[in-house]
Design an enzyme around this catalytic site. Structure first.
Site, PDB file in Angstrom:
ATOM      1  N   ASP A 142       0.822  -1.210   0.000  1.00  0.00           N
ATOM      2  CA  ASP A 142       0.000   0.000   0.000  1.00  0.00           C
ATOM      3  C   ASP A 142       0.854   1.257   0.000  1.00  0.00           C
ATOM      4  OD1 ASP A 142      -2.396  -1.237  -0.007  1.00  0.00           O
ATOM      5  OD2 ASP A 142      -2.753  -1.078   2.155  1.00  0.00           O
TER       6      ASP A 142
ATOM      7  N   MET B 223      -6.672   9.299   9.817  1.00  0.00           N
ATOM      8  CA  MET B 223      -7.303   9.910   8.623  1.00  0.00           C
ATOM      9  C   MET B 223      -8.109  11.155   9.005  1.00  0.00           C
ATOM     10  SD  MET B 223      -8.369   6.495   6.507  1.00  0.00           S
ATOM     11  CE  MET B 223      -8.660   5.352   7.844  1.00  0.00           C
TER      12      MET B 223
ATOM     13  N   LYS C  94      -3.047   4.438  -3.702  1.00  0.00           N
ATOM     14  CA  LYS C  94      -3.336   5.629  -4.514  1.00  0.00           C
ATOM     15  C   LYS C  94      -2.039   6.247  -4.991  1.00  0.00           C
ATOM     16  CE  LYS C  94      -7.511   7.413  -2.611  1.00  0.00           C
ATOM     17  NZ  LYS C  94      -8.018   8.096  -1.492  1.00  0.00           N
TER      18      LYS C  94
HETATM   19  N1  SAH Z   1      -3.335   0.237   9.319  1.00  0.00           N
HETATM   20  C1  SAH Z   1      -2.750   1.544   9.599  1.00  0.00           C
HETATM   21  C2  SAH Z   1      -3.757   2.652   9.448  1.00  0.00           C
HETATM   22  C3  SAH Z   1      -4.290   2.816   8.053  1.00  0.00           C
HETATM   23  S1  SAH Z   1      -5.389   4.161   7.910  1.00  0.00           S
HETATM   24  C4  SAH Z   1      -2.147   1.523  11.009  1.00  0.00           C
HETATM   25  O1  SAH Z   1      -2.404   0.612  11.770  1.00  0.00           O
HETATM   26  O2  SAH Z   1      -1.400   2.455  11.333  1.00  0.00           O
HETATM   27  C5  SAH Z   1      -4.321   5.430   7.339  1.00  0.00           C
HETATM   28  C6  SAH Z   1      -4.074   6.438   8.416  1.00  0.00           C
HETATM   29  O3  SAH Z   1      -3.141   5.930   9.354  1.00  0.00           O
HETATM   30  C7  SAH Z   1      -3.471   7.733   7.947  1.00  0.00           C
HETATM   31  O4  SAH Z   1      -4.441   8.606   7.425  1.00  0.00           O
HETATM   32  C8  SAH Z   1      -2.890   8.257   9.239  1.00  0.00           C
HETATM   33  O5  SAH Z   1      -3.893   8.799  10.059  1.00  0.00           O
HETATM   34  C9  SAH Z   1      -2.394   6.990   9.887  1.00  0.00           C
HETATM   35  N2  SAH Z   1      -0.972   6.732   9.604  1.00  0.00           N
HETATM   36  C10 SAH Z   1      -0.445   5.637   9.063  1.00  0.00           C
HETATM   37  N3  SAH Z   1       0.898   5.726   8.995  1.00  0.00           N
HETATM   38  C11 SAH Z   1       1.217   6.917   9.523  1.00  0.00           C
HETATM   39  C12 SAH Z   1       2.442   7.593   9.761  1.00  0.00           C
HETATM   40  N4  SAH Z   1       3.636   7.081   9.422  1.00  0.00           N
HETATM   41  N5  SAH Z   1       2.393   8.819  10.327  1.00  0.00           N
HETATM   42  C13 SAH Z   1       1.221   9.365  10.699  1.00  0.00           C
HETATM   43  N6  SAH Z   1       0.031   8.775  10.496  1.00  0.00           N
HETATM   44  C14 SAH Z   1       0.034   7.563   9.925  1.00  0.00           C
END
Ligand code: SAH
Length: 284
Positions: free
Chosen positions: A51, A188, A73
């Site tokens: 992803d 998000m 995306k």
């Molecule tokens: N499965 C992922 C979340 C996916 S949803 C997890 O467990 O972290 C996507 C959201 O995750 C983004 O919009 C943001 O809010 C957060 N996110 C994921 N990686 C990030 C990062 N390195 N820094 C800040 N926010 C992050």
């Protein structure tokens, strides 16, 4: 003298069998936050379906010759449809490949990992799940913000700021979330930050409640904006904070003044007691 035998001490991992899908969390960014199993899977997989949130430094750990397939995306183009991704995993597995489905953070936290796994079940494809460090915990830790702390919160609520179609999440009783008065961690959140903070304020959270917005946490581009609930949307706009970003709301954010270990490595002074009172008073 004790000699380290660490390199011999790696456990024996399950074989990554052809025809299997491993649904693996890549953590928030830093490859050091991968699990040993994720690292093992990267070294074995024939194909890695990844992803947008998976850092390039992690993909570089894939076995030489592994096929890397991007399923996120890019450049404003619409993302591949979820059923198409699931179908792709099924057909790759049926062709006898070892398929590593690599997702940012933890695959089962706001990551649709559950949906993909259910499609594998429907298709009779064997799979395993390897959890990862989720951004809402590990990403905040890289900004010096604990998910919980005894003096500030005994609960933490994880919320997604928008739904599959991009609209603000409905069905959340923001007022009761606000009423909890404890930590809220929002994934998000940027797109609807004004509306979300508005709901929390309307629900009774003080405008002065500390907020941290951690952008690209645990990567070389990490940026942290500290603000307050009443000003967060304006401040995020003014600072042009970029996605992905994780938003923490609550008194726990104040601990960052003492725990910003990354800032300390860059020479910034830490406040030994950001909560302003003795946090050790009832060790018992
Ligand atoms: N499965 C992922 C979340 C996916 S949803 C997890 O467990 O972290 C996507 C959201 O995750 C983004 O919009 C943001 O809010 C957060 N996110 C994921 N990686 C990030 C990062 N390195 N820094 C800040 N926010 C992050």
């Amino acid at each position: 003298m004790v000699t380290s035998r660490r390199s011999l001490r790696l456990p024996h991992f399950s074989d990554f069998e052809p025809g299997w899908v491993w649904l693996v969390g890549a953590g928030p960014g830093d490859p050091g936050l991968l699990t040993l199993l994720a690292h093992h899977a990267l070294g074995e997989a024939d194909v890695v379906v990844y992803d947008a949130l998976v850092d390039d430094s992690i993909l570089e750990l894939a076995r030489d010759g592994a096929e890397l397939i991007y399923a996120g995306k890019r450049g404003g183009k619409p993302s591949p449809k979820q059923p198409d991704i699931s179908q792709r995993l099924v057909s790759l597995a049926r062709s006898g490949k070892r398929v590593l489905r690599l997702k940012g953070g933890d695959p089962l936290v706001f990551g649709r990992g559950g949906e993909e796994a259910l499609s594998l079940v429907d298709a009779g494809i064997p799979f395993r799940i390897v959890p990862g460090i989720t951004a809402g915990i590990g990403g905040l830790a890289y900004a010096g913000i604990p998910a919980t702390h005894r003096d500030t919160n005994h609960t933490v609520t994880f919320i997604t700021g928008h739904m599959a179609g991009g609209d603000m999440t409905d069905g959340i009783d923001w007022r009761s979330v606000a009423g909890f008065g404890q930590s809220v961690v929002i994934y998000m959140a940027l797109k609807h930050l004004r509306a979300i903070t508005g709901e929390l304020l309307a629900g009774g959270m003080a405008a002065s409640t500390p907020v941290a917005i951690v952008s690209r946490a645990a990567t070389a581009h990490q940026r942290v904006l500290e603000t307050e609930l009443g000003a967060a949307a304006d401040d995020a706009e003014a600072a042009a904070i970029e996605a992905p970003a994780i938003v923490a709301v609550g008194q726990v954010v104040r601990l960052r003044a003492g725990l910003d270990w990354m800032g300390a490595m860059e020479g910034r002074l830490l406040d030994s007691n950001p909560l302003g009172h003795d946090t050790e008073r009832d060790v018992g």
